[in-house]
Write a protein that holds these residues in place. Structure first.
Motif, PDB file in Angstrom:
ATOM      1  N   ASP A 326    -123.271  82.714  50.376  1.00  0.00           N
ATOM      2  CA  ASP A 326    -122.628  82.109  49.205  1.00  0.00           C
ATOM      3  C   ASP A 326    -122.199  80.677  49.429  1.00  0.00           C
ATOM      4  N   ASP A 327    -121.879  80.306  50.709  1.00  0.00           N
ATOM      5  CA  ASP A 327    -121.406  78.948  50.936  1.00  0.00           C
ATOM      6  C   ASP A 327    -122.526  77.970  51.247  1.00  0.00           C
ATOM      7  N   ALA A 330    -125.542  74.360  46.899  1.00  0.00           N
ATOM      8  CA  ALA A 330    -126.106  74.840  45.639  1.00  0.00           C
ATOM      9  C   ALA A 330    -127.563  74.450  45.491  1.00  0.00           C
ATOM     10  N   GLN A 333    -129.867  77.205  46.959  1.00  0.00           N
ATOM     11  CA  GLN A 333    -129.816  78.602  46.554  1.00  0.00           C
ATOM     12  C   GLN A 333    -131.124  79.080  45.910  1.00  0.00           C
ATOM     13  N   ASP A 334    -131.747  78.240  45.118  1.00  0.00           N
ATOM     14  CA  ASP A 334    -132.991  78.630  44.451  1.00  0.00           C
ATOM     15  C   ASP A 334    -134.209  77.913  45.022  1.00  0.00           C
TER      16      ASP A 334
END
Length: 690
Positions: A326-327, A330, A333-334
């Motif tokens: 989660d950290d 961003a 992430q994808d």
């Protein structure tokens, strides 16, 4: 559910692979020799994995011959590895690659094996330093890079890629261990005792990042036909084209900081089986991506390569669904991500700097576009604190390892030789006079034939003296004598016996093929076969043949060594002892014919042809004593011992011709027996008169 099914699939595949590998033994030298084209030949075995010397016509080392399944057993679709034979020269160039065995379904019951065999023919003349890729550029055009393309097989791309990866992995292992002159040593592996709580912010020095802008990509293609084929890069020069993250997630602390729970569970299940693989996470947050549309999971990535210490690193997709913690930033992430793996046993050390490269592709043209590429790279090195790097165990000298490997056999052989020499040296006459002497002798010969010959492979050969001559003339090392301590001990005892008995100790008691001939002679007597022996005049002439054979072999050892192995076949030892008569029919006929000859002519080969016997006879010239007692009456008037001597080694005057004496002790038995020795019988009769 997905993770559980994946784990079951991995376990099944692993069990199939393990079962297959347990059944896979390295092929013997005789099975590999037909694949090596003369004048090249196979020399000595170098490793337990089945790496052999490749010898040129002059007998010098010219490269290596090996199978791939024992060094890089990458499982194919059947779960079994594809086994190939590789012939590599000292410069790392493929002289030949042959398919030995496989269970790939597409080639077993679909396309047939011909396309598979044809694929491996492409490696000839290529080098391990070449960037070899399976596939074909669009339109058949070269992309201007250093890549060398190997044509695949339609409908069998995955099997071909697996075979290619296995071939390169095995070849690189040999290259690292042999061509650099040093072994790769034990690989560093993650230390399970290290348990650090890390976050993405703690990955400085652990995660490695390579950023390439659109402007930098344009600059790389400047001056080529592809310089204007990326309008996005031209319109946005400052944007990132490549934002590559490379993280070694072998250490558990790093893997926990990087992956989410599902990916971590899947990775741990995978590593429980593939515990020698090092997992590498790669992520690209730019517009480049990591793979092409042609990429197949569980194979080598088509845009990513790596190298360490000048050798390529065999990377392969681990086929694990990647999810980040989660950290994680961003932007990641994808982003496209892969977990690649490489086998540490092939020489990869995660704590030593290595380089990862990624290709950038461009297309020029609409129909059958031409592909151009450029490569970007970054260095990677994992912190040593996460790893254990075992100290390589001190390797024993080859002769020490040889003694250790045969210690039990050497103990038995040593005890036997000590008992034999003691019995002959201290109690020879008593031994010869024993009631069951023939049975005792045949028991000893049976032990020699079975234990020393067939079990211990201790049949001495003329090859050893000839090798000594070649080494002495060429200035080489005599260390090869130490590699067979079993035979060396027999040589030592045979040479020791020269001073006491001449050639007789070896030829009469320690030669396995000589024992076979003696048993053949006794069988002939049981079958009531007639005996045939040449006259004394011809016997003396025929005995010189073995010296002529020896002289010819010595000349060939110096002037024509390439043909020496064939000439040495005058000895039937390899057929009768080494291969248990399992050879080409003409060798078997020759060896069996000599045994049949012995049924009517006592040990005819030993007496007339054996070049090793000639060496033993020459060595026996250092004999320092007349160990067979004689009487004044021996020869005149008594000729009994001479008539009974099967070797015709007693002269008419009763003296012993020690160069032809095989120490059978028959004459000693007669000499000491008051019921057989004519002088003793006559003496007893005189004493009995009143």
């Amino acid at each position: 559910m997905y993770g559980r099914m994946k784990l079951i699939w991995i376990l099944c595949a692993a069990l199939i692979s393990i079962a297959t590998l347990l059944q896979a033994d390295a092929l013997p030298k005789s099975a590999l020799e037909p694949y090596v084209t003369p004048p090249m030949s196979i020399g000595d075995q170098l490793t337990e994995d089945g790496v052999w010397e490749l010898l040129n016509s002059g007998g010098a080392v010219a490269g290596y011959v090996f199978e791939t399944q024992n060094m890089a057993p990458l499982p194919g679709f059947s779960g079994a590895p594809i086994n190939m034979l590789v012939v590599l020269d000292l410069d790392g160039r493929f002289l030949d690659v042959r398919l030995l065995s496989h269970n790939e379904p597409i080639f077993v019951s679909g396309l047939g094996e011909a396309p598979f065999h044809a694929f491996f023919e492409q490696y000839r003349g290529l080098s391990i330093s070449d960037s070899l890729v399976v596939g074909t550029p669009y339109g058949g055009a070269s992309d201007g890079s250093a890549l060398i393309y190997l044509d695949g097989v339609t409908k069998a791309t995955a099997s071909i890629r697996i075979a290619h990866e296995s071939l390169l992995a095995a070849t690189l292992k040999v290259a690292r261990e042999k061509m650099q002159g040093v072994s790769a040593g034990p690989p560093a592996y993650p230390d399970p005792s290290i348990d650090e709580t890390l976050t993405w912010d703690d990955l400085d020095g652990i995660a490695h990042r390579l950023q390439v802008t659109n402007a930098e990509v344009n600059q790389a293609f400047e001056g080529t036909k592809w310089q204007n084929d990326d309008p996005v890069a031209t319109a946005n020069p400052d944007d990132l084209y490549l934002d590559l993250w490379v993280i070694d997630i072998g250490p558990p602390s790093v893997a926990r900081a990087v992956l989410d729970d599902n990916a971590l569970d899947e990775l741990q299940a995978f590593m429980a089986i593939a515990d020698m693989d090092e997992p590498i996470l790669v992520i690209d947050a730019g517009r480049h991506g990591l793979i092409t549309d042609d990429f197949i999971r569980n194979t080598a990535p088509d845009l990513i390569s790596a190298e360490q210490s000048g050798f390529p690193i065999a990377l392969r997709d681990a086929d694990i669904l990647v999810g980040l913690s989660d950290d994680a930033p961003a932007a990641l992430q994808d982003a496209p991500a892969l977990i690649l793996r490489t086998d540490r046993r092939l020489g990869f050390d995660p704590t030593t700097e290595w380089t990862i490269q990624i290709k950038a592709l461009r297309e020029h043209g609409v129909f059958q576009p031409e592909i151009g590429s450029t490569t970007f790279e970054t260095t990677v090195q994992s912190p040593e604190r996460f790893y254990i790097k075992p100290t390589a165990p001190k390797q024993r000298a080859p002769w020490e390892q040889a003694i250790l490997d045969r210690s039990a056999d050497l103990v038995v052989l040593g005890l036997f030789l000590a008992a034999l020499v003691t019995g002959l040296g201290l109690n020879l006459n008593r031994l010869a006079g024993a009631k069951y002497f023939t049975a005792i002798r045949l028991t000893i010969l049976a032990f020699v034939m079975g234990f020393i010959g067939w079990w211990g492979q201790g049949q001495l050969s003329i090859a050893t003296p000839l090798a000594i001559i070649r080494t002495a003339t060429s200035g080489g090392s005599f260390a090869f004598l130490l590699y067979d301590p079993f035979s060396l001990l027999i040589w030592a005892i045979a040479i020791f016996g020269f001073a006491l008995w001449g050639r007789g100790l070896f030829c009469g008691w320690l030669c396995p093929f000589g024992a076979m001939q003696e048993f053949a002679h006794h069988l002939g007597r049981i079958l009531w076969l007639p005996t045939w022996n040449p006259s004394s005049k011809w016997d003396d002439r025929l005995k010189w043949i073995k010296y002529g054979v020896l002289a010819l072999l010595v000349v060939m050892a110096v002037s024509a060594p390439a043909h020496l192995d064939t000439a040495i076949e005058v000895e039937p030892f390899k057929t009768a002892v080494t291969t248990f008569f399992i050879r080409e029919w003409y060798y078997v006929v020759y060896a069996a014919g000599l045994l049949i000859l012995s049924m009517v002519t006592f040990k005819g080969f030993c007496r007339y042809v054996c070049p090793l016997g000639a060496v033993m006879a020459i060595g026996g010239l250092i004999r320092g004593r007349e160990w067979i007692a004689r009487r004044a009456e021996c020869g005149s008037p008594c000729q009994l011992c001479r008539v009974k001597c099967n070797y015709d080694a007693i002269r008419k005057d009763g003296s012993i011709q020690y160069s032809e004496c095989f120490q059978c002790l028959d004459c000693v038995t007669i000499h000491d027996d008051p019921t057989k020795c004519v002088p003793l019988i006559l003496q007893a009769k005189k004493q009995a008169r009143p």
